[in-house]
Design a protein around this motif. Structure first.
Motif, PDB file in Angstrom:
ATOM      1  N   ILE A 315     -11.158   3.770 -39.450  1.00  0.00           N
ATOM      2  CA  ILE A 315     -10.543   2.483 -39.722  1.00  0.00           C
ATOM      3  C   ILE A 315     -10.462   1.669 -38.439  1.00  0.00           C
ATOM      4  CG2 ILE A 315      -9.190   3.424 -41.627  1.00  0.00           C
ATOM      5  CD1 ILE A 315      -6.737   3.350 -39.772  1.00  0.00           C
ATOM      6  N   HIS A 316     -10.155   0.406 -38.581  1.00  0.00           N
ATOM      7  CA  HIS A 316      -9.989  -0.471 -37.424  1.00  0.00           C
ATOM      8  C   HIS A 316      -8.793   0.020 -36.600  1.00  0.00           C
ATOM      9  CE1 HIS A 316      -9.643  -4.093 -35.004  1.00  0.00           C
ATOM     10  NE2 HIS A 316     -10.776  -4.534 -35.521  1.00  0.00           N
ATOM     11  N   PRO A 317      -8.904   0.015 -35.259  1.00  0.00           N
ATOM     12  CA  PRO A 317      -7.838   0.576 -34.433  1.00  0.00           C
ATOM     13  C   PRO A 317      -6.644  -0.346 -34.220  1.00  0.00           C
ATOM     14  CG  PRO A 317      -9.596  -0.225 -33.034  1.00  0.00           C
ATOM     15  CD  PRO A 317     -10.073  -0.384 -34.458  1.00  0.00           C
ATOM     16  N   LEU A 318      -6.576  -1.490 -34.897  1.00  0.00           N
ATOM     17  CA  LEU A 318      -5.537  -2.466 -34.578  1.00  0.00           C
ATOM     18  C   LEU A 318      -4.127  -1.940 -34.834  1.00  0.00           C
ATOM     19  CD1 LEU A 318      -4.268  -4.119 -37.309  1.00  0.00           C
ATOM     20  CD2 LEU A 318      -6.612  -4.970 -37.361  1.00  0.00           C
ATOM     21  N   ALA A 319      -3.955  -0.943 -35.706  1.00  0.00           N
ATOM     22  CA  ALA A 319      -2.625  -0.369 -35.934  1.00  0.00           C
ATOM     23  C   ALA A 319      -2.493   1.033 -35.346  1.00  0.00           C
ATOM     24  CB  ALA A 319      -2.309  -0.331 -37.435  1.00  0.00           C
ATOM     25  N   GLY A 320      -3.567   1.543 -34.731  1.00  0.00           N
ATOM     26  CA  GLY A 320      -3.507   2.844 -34.070  1.00  0.00           C
ATOM     27  C   GLY A 320      -3.222   4.013 -34.984  1.00  0.00           C
ATOM     28  N   GLN A 321      -3.714   3.955 -36.225  1.00  0.00           N
ATOM     29  CA  GLN A 321      -3.363   4.994 -37.198  1.00  0.00           C
ATOM     30  C   GLN A 321      -4.476   5.990 -37.490  1.00  0.00           C
ATOM     31  OE1 GLN A 321      -0.281   5.597 -38.528  1.00  0.00           O
ATOM     32  NE2 GLN A 321       0.312   4.074 -37.016  1.00  0.00           N
ATOM     33  N   GLY A 322      -5.632   5.851 -36.861  1.00  0.00           N
ATOM     34  CA  GLY A 322      -6.763   6.718 -37.189  1.00  0.00           C
ATOM     35  C   GLY A 322      -6.493   8.190 -36.970  1.00  0.00           C
ATOM     36  N   VAL A 323      -5.991   8.558 -35.792  1.00  0.00           N
ATOM     37  CA  VAL A 323      -5.709   9.968 -35.495  1.00  0.00           C
ATOM     38  C   VAL A 323      -4.595  10.498 -36.385  1.00  0.00           C
ATOM     39  CG1 VAL A 323      -4.773  11.530 -33.745  1.00  0.00           C
ATOM     40  CG2 VAL A 323      -6.591   9.936 -33.150  1.00  0.00           C
ATOM     41  N   ASN A 324      -3.578   9.680 -36.627  1.00  0.00           N
ATOM     42  CA  ASN A 324      -2.481  10.128 -37.484  1.00  0.00           C
ATOM     43  C   ASN A 324      -2.958  10.448 -38.898  1.00  0.00           C
ATOM     44  OD1 ASN A 324      -0.232   9.760 -35.554  1.00  0.00           O
ATOM     45  ND2 ASN A 324      -0.810   7.611 -35.663  1.00  0.00           N
ATOM     46  N   LEU A 325      -3.871   9.636 -39.416  1.00  0.00           N
ATOM     47  CA  LEU A 325      -4.456   9.925 -40.732  1.00  0.00           C
ATOM     48  C   LEU A 325      -5.175  11.268 -40.722  1.00  0.00           C
ATOM     49  CD1 LEU A 325      -6.097   6.654 -42.129  1.00  0.00           C
ATOM     50  CD2 LEU A 325      -4.295   7.999 -43.205  1.00  0.00           C
ATOM     51  N   GLY A 326      -5.933  11.519 -39.660  1.00  0.00           N
ATOM     52  CA  GLY A 326      -6.683  12.771 -39.562  1.00  0.00           C
ATOM     53  C   GLY A 326      -5.778  13.989 -39.468  1.00  0.00           C
ATOM     54  N   LEU A 327      -4.690  13.874 -38.709  1.00  0.00           N
ATOM     55  CA  LEU A 327      -3.751  14.994 -38.588  1.00  0.00           C
ATOM     56  C   LEU A 327      -3.077  15.284 -39.921  1.00  0.00           C
ATOM     57  CD1 LEU A 327      -2.183  14.091 -35.132  1.00  0.00           C
ATOM     58  CD2 LEU A 327      -3.838  15.910 -35.603  1.00  0.00           C
ATOM     59  N   LEU A 328      -2.781  14.232 -40.684  1.00  0.00           N
ATOM     60  CA  LEU A 328      -2.218  14.443 -42.024  1.00  0.00           C
ATOM     61  C   LEU A 328      -3.240  15.112 -42.945  1.00  0.00           C
ATOM     62  CD1 LEU A 328      -0.225  11.130 -42.638  1.00  0.00           C
ATOM     63  CD2 LEU A 328       0.711  13.405 -42.177  1.00  0.00           C
ATOM     64  N   ASP A 329      -4.523  14.747 -42.793  1.00  0.00           N
ATOM     65  CA  ASP A 329      -5.579  15.445 -43.552  1.00  0.00           C
ATOM     66  C   ASP A 329      -5.518  16.945 -43.292  1.00  0.00           C
ATOM     67  OD1 ASP A 329      -6.566  13.009 -44.444  1.00  0.00           O
ATOM     68  OD2 ASP A 329      -8.299  12.996 -43.102  1.00  0.00           O
ATOM     69  N   ALA A 368      -6.123   6.987 -47.232  1.00  0.00           N
ATOM     70  CA  ALA A 368      -7.124   6.373 -46.362  1.00  0.00           C
ATOM     71  C   ALA A 368      -7.555   5.013 -46.908  1.00  0.00           C
ATOM     72  CB  ALA A 368      -8.334   7.289 -46.221  1.00  0.00           C
ATOM     73  N   SER A 369      -7.724   4.919 -48.219  1.00  0.00           N
ATOM     74  CA  SER A 369      -8.128   3.650 -48.841  1.00  0.00           C
ATOM     75  C   SER A 369      -7.056   2.587 -48.652  1.00  0.00           C
ATOM     76  CB  SER A 369      -8.402   3.858 -50.337  1.00  0.00           C
ATOM     77  OG  SER A 369      -9.449   4.777 -50.538  1.00  0.00           O
ATOM     78  N   GLU A 370      -5.792   2.987 -48.813  1.00  0.00           N
ATOM     79  CA  GLU A 370      -4.695   2.041 -48.614  1.00  0.00           C
ATOM     80  C   GLU A 370      -4.662   1.540 -47.167  1.00  0.00           C
ATOM     81  OE1 GLU A 370      -1.073   3.914 -49.797  1.00  0.00           O
ATOM     82  OE2 GLU A 370      -1.688   4.120 -51.892  1.00  0.00           O
ATOM     83  N   MET A 371      -4.875   2.438 -46.222  1.00  0.00           N
ATOM     84  CA  MET A 371      -4.857   2.049 -44.813  1.00  0.00           C
ATOM     85  C   MET A 371      -6.031   1.128 -44.488  1.00  0.00           C
ATOM     86  SD  MET A 371      -2.996   2.355 -42.111  1.00  0.00           S
ATOM     87  CE  MET A 371      -2.018   3.837 -42.427  1.00  0.00           C
ATOM     88  N   ILE A 372      -7.201   1.432 -45.038  1.00  0.00           N
ATOM     89  CA  ILE A 372      -8.376   0.582 -44.822  1.00  0.00           C
ATOM     90  C   ILE A 372      -8.126  -0.817 -45.368  1.00  0.00           C
ATOM     91  CG2 ILE A 372     -10.752   0.198 -45.616  1.00  0.00           C
ATOM     92  CD1 ILE A 372     -11.135   3.264 -45.345  1.00  0.00           C
ATOM     93  N   ALA A 373      -7.522  -0.894 -46.562  1.00  0.00           N
ATOM     94  CA  ALA A 373      -7.223  -2.194 -47.167  1.00  0.00           C
ATOM     95  C   ALA A 373      -6.204  -2.972 -46.333  1.00  0.00           C
ATOM     96  CB  ALA A 373      -6.704  -1.999 -48.592  1.00  0.00           C
ATOM     97  N   ALA A 374      -5.200  -2.263 -45.820  1.00  0.00           N
ATOM     98  CA  ALA A 374      -4.177  -2.924 -44.993  1.00  0.00           C
ATOM     99  C   ALA A 374      -4.784  -3.474 -43.708  1.00  0.00           C
ATOM    100  CB  ALA A 374      -3.054  -1.942 -44.679  1.00  0.00           C
ATOM    101  N   MET A 375      -5.663  -2.688 -43.065  1.00  0.00           N
ATOM    102  CA  MET A 375      -6.293  -3.160 -41.831  1.00  0.00           C
ATOM    103  C   MET A 375      -7.184  -4.372 -42.105  1.00  0.00           C
ATOM    104  SD  MET A 375      -4.982  -1.197 -39.624  1.00  0.00           S
ATOM    105  CE  MET A 375      -3.588  -1.152 -40.772  1.00  0.00           C
ATOM    106  N   ALA A 376      -7.872  -4.351 -43.226  1.00  0.00           N
ATOM    107  CA  ALA A 376      -8.737  -5.483 -43.574  1.00  0.00           C
ATOM    108  C   ALA A 376      -7.905  -6.737 -43.813  1.00  0.00           C
ATOM    109  CB  ALA A 376      -9.568  -5.147 -44.815  1.00  0.00           C
ATOM    110  N   ALA A 377      -6.747  -6.561 -44.462  1.00  0.00           N
ATOM    111  CA  ALA A 377      -5.887  -7.711 -44.748  1.00  0.00           C
ATOM    112  C   ALA A 377      -5.326  -8.310 -43.464  1.00  0.00           C
ATOM    113  CB  ALA A 377      -4.750  -7.287 -45.671  1.00  0.00           C
ATOM    114  N   ILE A 378      -4.901  -7.449 -42.532  1.00  0.00           N
ATOM    115  CA  ILE A 378      -4.358  -7.940 -41.263  1.00  0.00           C
ATOM    116  C   ILE A 378      -5.445  -8.648 -40.458  1.00  0.00           C
ATOM    117  CG2 ILE A 378      -3.343  -7.260 -39.063  1.00  0.00           C
ATOM    118  CD1 ILE A 378      -1.973  -4.946 -40.576  1.00  0.00           C
ATOM    119  N   LYS A 379      -6.623  -8.017 -40.403  1.00  0.00           N
ATOM    120  CA  LYS A 379      -7.728  -8.621 -39.655  1.00  0.00           C
ATOM    121  C   LYS A 379      -8.073  -9.986 -40.229  1.00  0.00           C
ATOM    122  CE  LYS A 379     -12.499  -7.669 -38.165  1.00  0.00           C
ATOM    123  NZ  LYS A 379     -13.179  -8.802 -38.807  1.00  0.00           N
ATOM    124  N   GLN A 380      -8.100 -10.099 -41.547  1.00  0.00           N
ATOM    125  CA  GLN A 380      -8.430 -11.379 -42.188  1.00  0.00           C
ATOM    126  C   GLN A 380      -7.333 -12.413 -41.951  1.00  0.00           C
ATOM    127  OE1 GLN A 380     -11.238 -12.374 -43.561  1.00  0.00           O
ATOM    128  NE2 GLN A 380     -10.324 -14.404 -43.882  1.00  0.00           N
TER     129      GLN A 380
END
Length: 431
Positions: A315-329, A368-380
């Motif tokens: 995902i886009h790094p603007l919220a810094g959540q990529g690693v946290n998502l992976g650790l939850l996986d 992951a889908s929810e986070m991707i959608a949120a990052m896209a919304a913020i970026k837009q």
């Protein structure tokens, strides 16, 4: 031939977390394959860092590695300051405003990737049920009805080569091998891709005004620029409280221009972009740049292969959540695989349940889908807009900044406190 219960490809932060989580909850025999062994920590500060939230910190605590991480270089932060360069909007978050229970003193921690990996690796080496394979790379994986067969590359023409590594047989293979996952390609697991049309520039900088235990982020017309507070090493004690890691997401052309500048000119650009809020910035490391791409596996599971972390989603790094998502996986997969072990015989002859793996895939793909959608919304939302829209955006940010219920919800999201977390992501006394 070597037999294991689980073969994990990729001994980065996510793969190591999975291995430790599986062993904590079971006696499953784990193989970890990674061609890049861990190195001893030194005083050099890694440009690659991660923003770790409370849920991830709980995972590390419950696995017994947080103390080792904490005694290395860890920078906590209690505040976030976000503002719109093109408007008047701003947001300020503070840990003391959180209504979460138990209460948290910090919003998160900025930690060098190598510090986290070193602590996890050291802990894994102490476990006799975890076996490392770092000499050879994998050549192929194939699967049958009840097992997966993995072979290693060996150069027969090289007489000085070490003895070939015997193939591995496992009940399950987990691809934790990053965004360009070899496992994913081997299994022809379909991915959805979207170019963010951004490149990220990362570097370490000195901020004379000090980071003030605050994560700073400004939204520029070309993309977000974050200043993440960093802990200095003993050899850089004079810089204590003044180092930040930057993540500058911008258009490819702008990234090319910025990286072509000399160090002093680049630093001037950062100072201007941040409105001088951290002082006259100085570049103290190399700059690295890489393209940003959204990736999402259509299914995280195929036959006896599972994808987690960046192998499954980026995902886009603007919220810094990529690693946290992976650790939850990793925590979720360990919970899924070990939840019903008592129902099987002591040899764990068959612990891989297809229905459970499909449920895991739905669980983690949904987040992951929810986070991707949120990052896209913020970026837009922060893309270049006409002046009236920018004005409305600023008004909305300022209203949100003064509306406690909404701010508390955003703080909880930043902390990683949400429903349906794996058990490892909670504090033990709240389980």
């Amino acid at each position: 031939m070597q037999k294991f219960d689980v073969l994990i490809v990729g001994a980065g932060m996510v793969g190591l977390t999975l291995a430790l989580a599986l062993r904590q909850a079971s006696q499953l025999k784990i193989a970890l394959v990674d061609s890049s062994a861990v190195t001893e920590l030194d005083e050099s500060i890694d440009v690659r860092v991660s923003a770790i939230n409370v849920a991830s910190k709980n995972i590390f605590t419950n696995l017994g590695v947080w103390s080792a991480i904490e005694h290395s270089r860890v920078q906590d932060y209690q505040h976030m300051h976000i503002w719109d360069k093109a408007g008047l909007g701003k947001l300020d978050f503070s840990a003391k405003d959180s209504t979460s229970w138990p209460p948290e003193d910090n919003l998160g921690w900025i930690i060098e990737n190598k510090v986290i990996r070193h602590a996890l690796w050291q802990q894994a080496e102490l476990d006799e049920g975890i076996h490392f394979f770092t000499d050879n790379t994998l050549a192929s994986i194939s699967h049958g009805d009840s097992e997966v067969f993995a072979t290693f590359v060996h150069d027969n023409a090289d007489e000085s080569a070490t003895k070939p590594t015997p193939p591995i047989i496992a009940k399950l293979v987990v691809g934790a091998d990053g965004a360009n996952s070899w496992v994913r390609r081997q299994m022809a697991m379909a991915m959805i891709f979207k170019d963010y049309d951004h490149h990220a520039i990362i570097a370490t900088v000195e901020c004379p005004q000090g980071h003030q235990n605050t994560a700073w982020q400004v939204f520029l017309p070309t993309g977000p620029l974050a200043f993440l507070p960093l802990k200095s090493g003993q050899s850089s004690a004079p810089l204590a409280g003044k180092l930040c890691s930057i993540v500058y997401s911008t258009s490819p052309d702008e990234a090319k221009r910025l990286t072509a500048l000399d160090a002093s000119e680049f630093a001037k650009e950062l100072t201007a972009a941040s409105d001088g809020k951290l002082g006259d910035i100085k570049l103290v490391s190399e700059r690295f740049t890489y393209p940003l791409t959204m990736r999402l596996a259509q299914d995280f599971v195929k036959d006896r292969v599972v994808l987690i972390g960046d192998a499954a989603h980026t995902i886009h790094p603007l919220a810094g959540q990529g690693v946290n998502l992976g650790l939850l996986d990793a925590a979720a997969l360990a919970q899924t695989l070990t939840a019903k072990l008592s129902e099987y015989d002591e040899s764990y002859a068959e612990f891989v349940n297809v229905a459970d793996l499909k449920a895991f895939s739905r669980w983690r793909k949904s987040e992951a889908s929810e986070m991707i959608a949120a990052m896209a919304a913020i970026k837009q939302a922060f893309a270049p807009q006409p002046s009236p829209v920018k004005l409305l955006r600023g008004i909305a940010m300022n209203i949100l900044n003064n509306f406690a219920p909404a701010k508390n919800h955003l703080i909880a999201q930043a902390l990683g406190i949400k429903a349906d977390l794996p058990e490892l992501a909670y504090q033990k006394d709240t389980l």
